[in-house]
Design an enzyme around this catalytic site. Structure first.
Site, PDB file in Angstrom:
ATOM      1  N   GLU A 177       0.818  -1.283  -0.049  1.00 42.01           N
ATOM      2  CA  GLU A 177       0.031  -0.033   0.003  1.00 42.01           C
ATOM      3  C   GLU A 177       0.864   1.239  -0.031  1.00 42.01           C
ATOM      4  OE1 GLU A 177      -2.079  -3.247   2.507  1.00 42.01           O
ATOM      5  OE2 GLU A 177      -0.012  -2.567   2.089  1.00 42.01           O
TER       6      GLU A 177
ATOM      7  N   CYS B 194      -2.503  -3.877   6.927  1.00 38.73           N
ATOM      8  CA  CYS B 194      -2.384  -4.019   8.429  1.00 38.73           C
ATOM      9  C   CYS B 194      -2.511  -2.860   9.294  1.00 38.73           C
ATOM     10  CB  CYS B 194      -0.465  -4.190   8.731  1.00 38.73           C
ATOM     11  SG  CYS B 194       0.331  -2.730   8.180  1.00 38.73           S
TER      12      CYS B 194
ATOM     13  N   CYS C 147      -0.777   0.328   7.423  1.00 38.80           N
ATOM     14  CA  CYS C 147      -1.128   0.655   6.137  1.00 38.80           C
ATOM     15  C   CYS C 147      -2.597   1.131   6.104  1.00 38.80           C
ATOM     16  CB  CYS C 147      -1.121  -0.491   5.030  1.00 38.80           C
ATOM     17  SG  CYS C 147       0.631  -0.671   4.852  1.00 38.80           S
TER      18      CYS C 147
ATOM     19  N   ARG D  29      17.584 -17.367  -3.716  1.00 36.03           N
ATOM     20  CA  ARG D  29      18.775 -17.899  -2.921  1.00 36.03           C
ATOM     21  C   ARG D  29      18.988 -16.852  -2.042  1.00 36.03           C
ATOM     22  NH1 ARG D  29      23.122 -19.571  -7.835  1.00 36.03           N
ATOM     23  NH2 ARG D  29      21.711 -21.549  -8.665  1.00 36.03           N
TER      24      ARG D  29
ATOM     25  N   THR E 108      25.574 -33.710  -8.438  1.00 38.47           N
ATOM     26  CA  THR E 108      25.377 -32.162  -9.214  1.00 38.47           C
ATOM     27  C   THR E 108      26.525 -31.599  -9.066  1.00 38.47           C
ATOM     28  OG1 THR E 108      22.841 -32.051  -9.028  1.00 38.47           O
ATOM     29  CG2 THR E 108      24.064 -30.207  -9.337  1.00 38.47           C
TER      30      THR E 108
ATOM     31  N   ASP F 118      28.708 -30.737 -12.242  1.00 34.56           N
ATOM     32  CA  ASP F 118      28.645 -29.230 -12.953  1.00 34.56           C
ATOM     33  C   ASP F 118      29.703 -28.438 -12.105  1.00 34.56           C
ATOM     34  OD1 ASP F 118      26.420 -30.413 -14.095  1.00 34.56           O
ATOM     35  OD2 ASP F 118      25.033 -29.414 -12.927  1.00 34.56           O
TER      36      ASP F 118
ATOM     37  N   LEU G  34      26.843 -21.537  -7.326  1.00 30.52           N
ATOM     38  CA  LEU G  34      25.566 -21.563  -6.460  1.00 30.52           C
ATOM     39  C   LEU G  34      25.433 -20.257  -5.563  1.00 30.52           C
ATOM     40  CD1 LEU G  34      25.223 -25.444  -5.598  1.00 30.52           C
ATOM     41  CD2 LEU G  34      24.162 -24.073  -7.474  1.00 30.52           C
TER      42      LEU G  34
END
Length: 321
Positions: free
Chosen positions: A47, A95, A104, A196, A208, A212, A216
């Site tokens: 808002e 809220c 708000c 992440r 993995t 790879d 990350l």
């Protein structure tokens, strides 16, 4: 309300531990002035952001402060009744308390809004009551617009409030293959990096990591890299420490999922998904617009789509297990 919901979905998962919320503001003649959302915990609510953008559209010379509390007080002092008799559409009841940011409901009341349409009632005892506050101050309030969609938007918030939310991320080519060095668009990868940056831990498989050799981190979001939980039959000492993810500063490397974690993201391929599919709450799939000749994912799953959108040249979907 659909515009408010669509805007909120752009920030789904990124507002953790807060809910994703969208807001649309119309002037007294029902012209749309702004479409905005809550974007990050501790920052302005939907808002407040929408009010700021609405005022800016009416008077561009406003010099708004960045911090939520400062912005709230600035608007109350300088709004010049520009939003008197305006209308707000909000995906979650405004809220009614002073938390990290001001109420708000009080903001909309003091600006002279005429009516507020709300998708979902806030059942949180601390923040609830905004609708009743607005009514007591002479504002028309209506609940339940696109309520089913509003509840879908709110569901991840309720999950991590009451337990642990587990999200599995999968990137695929147009023909359904997860293979290739870079599968998804930069926009999709940026969204993944943003997620992440707020999760409690990123869960990945040992296979993995060895295959790879990933980093990350959250570099595309310019944010802190996540702690990593490695699920492997082999001990941690067996991994090549030259793999980039081990060189990230201030990162914890875990071998067990922390019990206190409230939001976990799992990243991996077909076998990793098969191992954890019965534990997952949501599947986030990025699908590129490129075809390749690699094998497709072969797994039997029944999923309930809750949102679909576009990120650059990719489509993406959020599915409930």
């Amino acid at each position: 309300m659909q515009l408010a919901l669509d805007e909120a979905w752009k920030y789904q998962f990124l507002t953790y531990p807060n809910p994703a919320v969208g807001c649309v503001i119309l002037d007294k003649n029902e012209k749309i002035l702004s479409i905005s959302s809550h974007q990050k915990a501790g920052e302005a609510h939907a808002e407040l952001n929408a009010v700021k953008e609405a005022l800016k559209s009416l008077k561009n010379e406003f010099d708004f402060p960045k911090k939520a509390n400062d912005l709230h007080h600035f608007i109350l002092k300088n709004h010049q009744n520009l939003l008197k008799d305006a209308t707000a559409f909000v995906t979650l009841e405004p809220c009614n308390h002073q938390g990290k940011t001001p109420s708000c409901a009080k903001l909309l009341s003091e600006l002279g809004f005429k009516q507020v349409f709300i998708s979902v009632k806030d059942e949180n005892k601390t923040a609830s009551g905004g609708g009743e506050f607005l009514r007591k101050n002479g504002i028309k309030v209506e609940f339940g617009l696109l309520q089913n969609q509003g509840e879908k938007l709110l569901k991840p918030f309720l999950k991590w409030q009451n337990g642990t939310l587990k999200l599995f991320k999968l990137a695929l080519s147009l023909n359904g293959s997860p293979y290739g060095k870079i599968v998804s668009s930069k926009e999709s990868r940026t969204y993944a990096h943003q997620i992440r940056s707020v999760i409690d831990a990123l869960v990945v498989g040992g296979e993995t990591i060895r295959k790879d050799k990933p980093l990350l981190d959250s570099r595309l979001a310019n944010a802190k890299a996540p702690d990593i939980c490695i699920i492997s039959h082999k001990n941690l000492e067996s991994f090549d420490k030259n793999i980039p993810l081990f060189s990230v500063l201030n990162r914890k490397i875990l071998t067990q999922i922390p019990k206190e974690a409230k939001f976990l993201m799992f990243e991996g391929g077909e076998n990793f998904l098969k191992s954890f599919k019965d534990e997952m709450d949501y599947l986030l799939i990025f699908q590129s617009s490129k075809l390749n000749t690699s094998d497709n994912v072969k797994i039997s799953l029944e999923l309930n789509p809750v949102y679909k959108g576009f990120l650059g040249s990719d489509t993406y979907g959020i599915y409930e297990f």
